[in-house]
Design a protein around this motif. Sequence first.
Motif, mmCIF file in Angstrom:
data_model
loop_
_atom_site.group_PDB
_atom_site.id
_atom_site.type_symbol
_atom_site.label_atom_id
_atom_site.label_comp_id
_atom_site.label_asym_id
_atom_site.label_seq_id
_atom_site.Cartn_x
_atom_site.Cartn_y
_atom_site.Cartn_z
ATOM 1 N N UNK A 446 0.830 -1.096 -0.106
ATOM 2 C CA UNK A 446 -0.086 0.158 0.130
ATOM 3 C C UNK A 446 0.960 1.361 0.108
ATOM 4 N N UNK A 447 2.026 1.196 0.912
ATOM 5 C CA UNK A 447 2.878 2.143 0.788
ATOM 6 C C UNK A 447 3.520 2.558 -0.478
ATOM 7 N N UNK A 448 3.958 1.491 -1.307
ATOM 8 C CA UNK A 448 4.549 1.875 -2.418
ATOM 9 C C UNK A 448 3.728 1.978 -3.797
ATOM 10 N N UNK A 449 2.439 1.765 -3.437
ATOM 11 C CA UNK A 449 1.503 2.033 -4.479
ATOM 12 C C UNK A 449 1.318 0.479 -5.415
ATOM 13 N N UNK A 450 1.751 -0.596 -4.869
ATOM 14 C CA UNK A 450 1.349 -1.822 -5.562
ATOM 15 C C UNK A 450 -0.261 -2.115 -5.511
ATOM 16 N N UNK A 451 -0.631 -1.677 -4.354
ATOM 17 C CA UNK A 451 -2.012 -1.857 -3.861
ATOM 18 C C UNK A 451 -2.406 -0.438 -3.648
ATOM 19 N N UNK A 452 -3.744 -0.194 -4.027
ATOM 20 C CA UNK A 452 -4.194 1.059 -4.288
ATOM 21 C C UNK A 452 -5.279 1.493 -3.130
ATOM 22 N N UNK A 453 -5.804 0.412 -2.560
ATOM 23 C CA UNK A 453 -6.588 0.925 -1.527
ATOM 24 C C UNK A 453 -6.886 -0.249 -0.322
ATOM 25 N N UNK A 454 -7.482 -0.067 0.416
ATOM 26 C CA UNK A 454 -8.047 -0.637 1.831
ATOM 27 C C UNK A 454 -8.887 -1.973 0.962
ATOM 28 N N UNK A 455 -9.601 -1.738 0.254
ATOM 29 C CA UNK A 455 -10.490 -2.541 -0.520
ATOM 30 C C UNK A 455 -9.803 -3.487 -1.126
ATOM 31 N N UNK A 456 -8.516 -3.057 -1.978
ATOM 32 C CA UNK A 456 -7.767 -3.994 -2.828
ATOM 33 C C UNK A 456 -7.182 -5.179 -1.605
ATOM 34 N N UNK A 457 -6.605 -4.576 -0.538
ATOM 35 C CA UNK A 457 -5.980 -5.480 0.523
ATOM 36 C C UNK A 457 -7.008 -6.404 1.050
ATOM 37 N N UNK A 458 -8.187 -6.010 1.126
ATOM 38 C CA UNK A 458 -9.377 -6.754 1.923
ATOM 39 C C UNK A 458 -9.742 -8.053 0.932
ATOM 40 N N UNK A 459 -9.481 -7.812 -0.270
ATOM 41 C CA UNK A 459 -9.828 -8.788 -1.142
ATOM 42 C C UNK A 459 -8.859 -9.820 -1.187
ATOM 43 N N UNK A 460 -7.745 -9.706 -0.578
ATOM 44 C CA UNK A 460 -6.609 -10.611 -0.440
ATOM 45 C C UNK A 460 -6.656 -11.603 0.608
ATOM 46 N N UNK A 461 -7.671 -11.063 1.516
ATOM 47 C CA UNK A 461 -7.886 -11.867 2.692
ATOM 48 C C UNK A 461 -9.007 -12.923 2.505
ATOM 49 N N UNK A 462 -8.608 -14.285 2.661
ATOM 50 C CA UNK A 462 -9.812 -15.250 2.251
ATOM 51 C C UNK A 462 -9.827 -16.141 3.673
ATOM 52 N N UNK A 463 -11.227 -16.735 3.483
ATOM 53 C CA UNK A 463 -11.677 -17.460 4.529
ATOM 54 C C UNK A 463 -11.256 -18.978 4.310
ATOM 55 N N UNK A 464 -10.732 -19.494 5.311
ATOM 56 C CA UNK A 464 -10.652 -20.999 5.217
ATOM 57 C C UNK A 464 -11.865 -21.668 5.873
ATOM 58 N N UNK A 465 -12.381 -21.329 7.118
ATOM 59 C CA UNK A 465 -13.554 -21.907 7.515
ATOM 60 C C UNK A 465 -14.107 -21.030 8.613
ATOM 61 N N UNK A 466 -15.305 -21.063 8.672
ATOM 62 C CA UNK A 466 -16.147 -20.243 9.635
ATOM 63 C C UNK A 466 -16.840 -21.169 10.469
ATOM 64 N N UNK A 467 -16.596 -21.069 11.777
ATOM 65 C CA UNK A 467 -17.137 -21.523 12.677
ATOM 66 C C UNK A 467 -18.512 -20.986 13.607
ATOM 67 N N UNK A 468 -19.519 -21.591 13.047
ATOM 68 C CA UNK A 468 -20.964 -20.967 13.369
ATOM 69 C C UNK A 468 -21.121 -21.243 14.824
ATOM 70 N N UNK A 469 -21.595 -20.543 15.894
ATOM 71 C CA UNK A 469 -22.034 -20.850 17.158
ATOM 72 C C UNK A 469 -23.117 -21.894 17.003
ATOM 73 N N UNK A 470 -23.062 -23.099 17.892
ATOM 74 C CA UNK A 470 -24.079 -24.126 17.756
ATOM 75 C C UNK A 470 -24.507 -24.690 19.008
ATOM 76 N N UNK A 471 -24.304 -23.759 19.850
ATOM 77 C CA UNK A 471 -24.832 -24.259 21.439
ATOM 78 C C UNK A 471 -26.022 -23.332 21.919
ATOM 79 N N UNK A 472 -26.714 -23.836 22.844
ATOM 80 C CA UNK A 472 -27.717 -23.077 23.483
ATOM 81 C C UNK A 472 -27.217 -22.156 24.171
#
Length: 498
Positions: A446-472
């Motif tokens: 971001x500092x050097x201009x390879x990435x233009x914005x936080x949105x662009x950085x956010x797109x590089x973050x990917x989910x492996x697995x979401x653990x949903x709450x499943x308890x009363x």
Amino acid sequence: MTRYILGIDEGTTSARAFVIDEDTNVVGFGQAELTQHYPQPGWIEHNPKEILATQLEVIRAALRDANIQPSDLSTIGLTNQRETALVWDKETGEPIYNAVVWASRHSTPVVEKWVAEGLGDLIQERTGLIPDAYYSGSKIRWILDKVPGAQARAEAGELLAGTIDTWLIWNLTGRTRFVTEVSNGSRTMMMNINTLDWDDELLGHYGIPRRMLPEIIESNGDFGSVEATFGSDVRITGVLGDQQAGLFGQAAYRKGLSKMTYGTAGVLNINSGSEVQPIPGITPSVGWKVNGEVSYEVEGVLFSQGKTMQWLRDDLQLIHAAPDSEWYAGQVPSTDGVYLVPAFTGLAAPHWDPHARAAIIGMSNATSRLHVIRAGVESMVYQTRDMVEAAYDHGNGVSLDELRVDGGAVKNNLLCQLQADILGIPVVRPKNSEATIFGAMLLAGLGSGIYASFDELEAKWAVDRVFEPDMDRAQADEMYDGWLRAVELTKGWAKPKA
Ligand code: ADP
């Protein structure tokens, strides 16, 4: 032409370096151990020249691994162990004493003296920090007291002081840039958390001359060129302290987003937005300052997270390896009322009781090792809820919708599921398990201009697995209530007799 980013990760136990391409694929890696010096119980030191030499070695190894030259690099990001401090000679570059490591207790008497002089409130008001020997200012004071003549030399402008980011940058840039990054600055107990500059009144009390301290610059500022070291005009354009880099690497760019690292210790960091959030028991710091905008964070440390698994493995010998805990704990549906409170060295955030000691409580004739192992895993989860509740229960407009997790223990699916169940919110494990170094590299991009914005950085973050709450919820609260009762019983246990 592919654009490459070098990431420098100077940690407490090892030096590492990564090369990624602009799509964040890792194309090169290097790692080497760092010698720990223990001159007396409770003291930890590093040799600053070894830090530098080891870091250079692993950078070269990573470049070789990637099969590229320094001239192929577009930019460099750096993350480092925070709070660790050193003092060196401005002319010769020789340290006048070893680097005093963050966890070291060298400067406990320094801090006790400051508090006895009535400085505690002022320190907390100006820096956000509860006075402690962790923070760099007390370590610099200790070094200046320890080395004969150092104070006079510091006042004469002959000595420089800094954290590890400053030491590495000064050396890598051929001694042309004497700077520190603002999130690192916020862990020194010398920086004013509102003005983001050194606090002259505090420096006066500490007797630390301002002229020996670096300029504080923003996290994606210009930290200078490494041409003097690598023969190529590549600039360092992103620097963050390790925990803040982890928060950044988890794409926690907005207020309320957080990350929990389950390493040997545990660290929860929450982005608290553009203003400092005073939360009892949890430390406010600077998250980062990027393009002129500051994001604060709050942070809580748990002394024993993965460490509890090490204890079950090495001391109780109930498991062979930490990952086995998942299988054993999964053999029983519950702990059957057993709680393990891992207050081996007292309780940290948010309970803060140095006299608490660990306990296993609630056992019956039917209790087996499986229940104890499961109680160990559950302790990681309950401790996290303690901190989350402390952070979010103060009408501060910060709400938690999910918890992003990283660190060595999050491969444990049972742990992640239990965490979601006990918190009642989704626990999100990203694909990239190296949030810290990626945070620093993305920031540099971001500092050097390879990435233009936080949105662009956010797109590089990917989910492996979401653990949903499943308890009363009632069941989760009842289990947590038992934990709180167990914690109360451990408090004050080792208090010296009056
Ligand atoms: P650090 O960088 O703080 O040394 P890591 O992030 O590498 O630690 O995590 C290692 C810690 O996590 C160790 O304390 C280990 O006991 C624990 N750990 C590793 N794998 C698991 C697992 N599958 N389940 C529970 N704990 C684990």
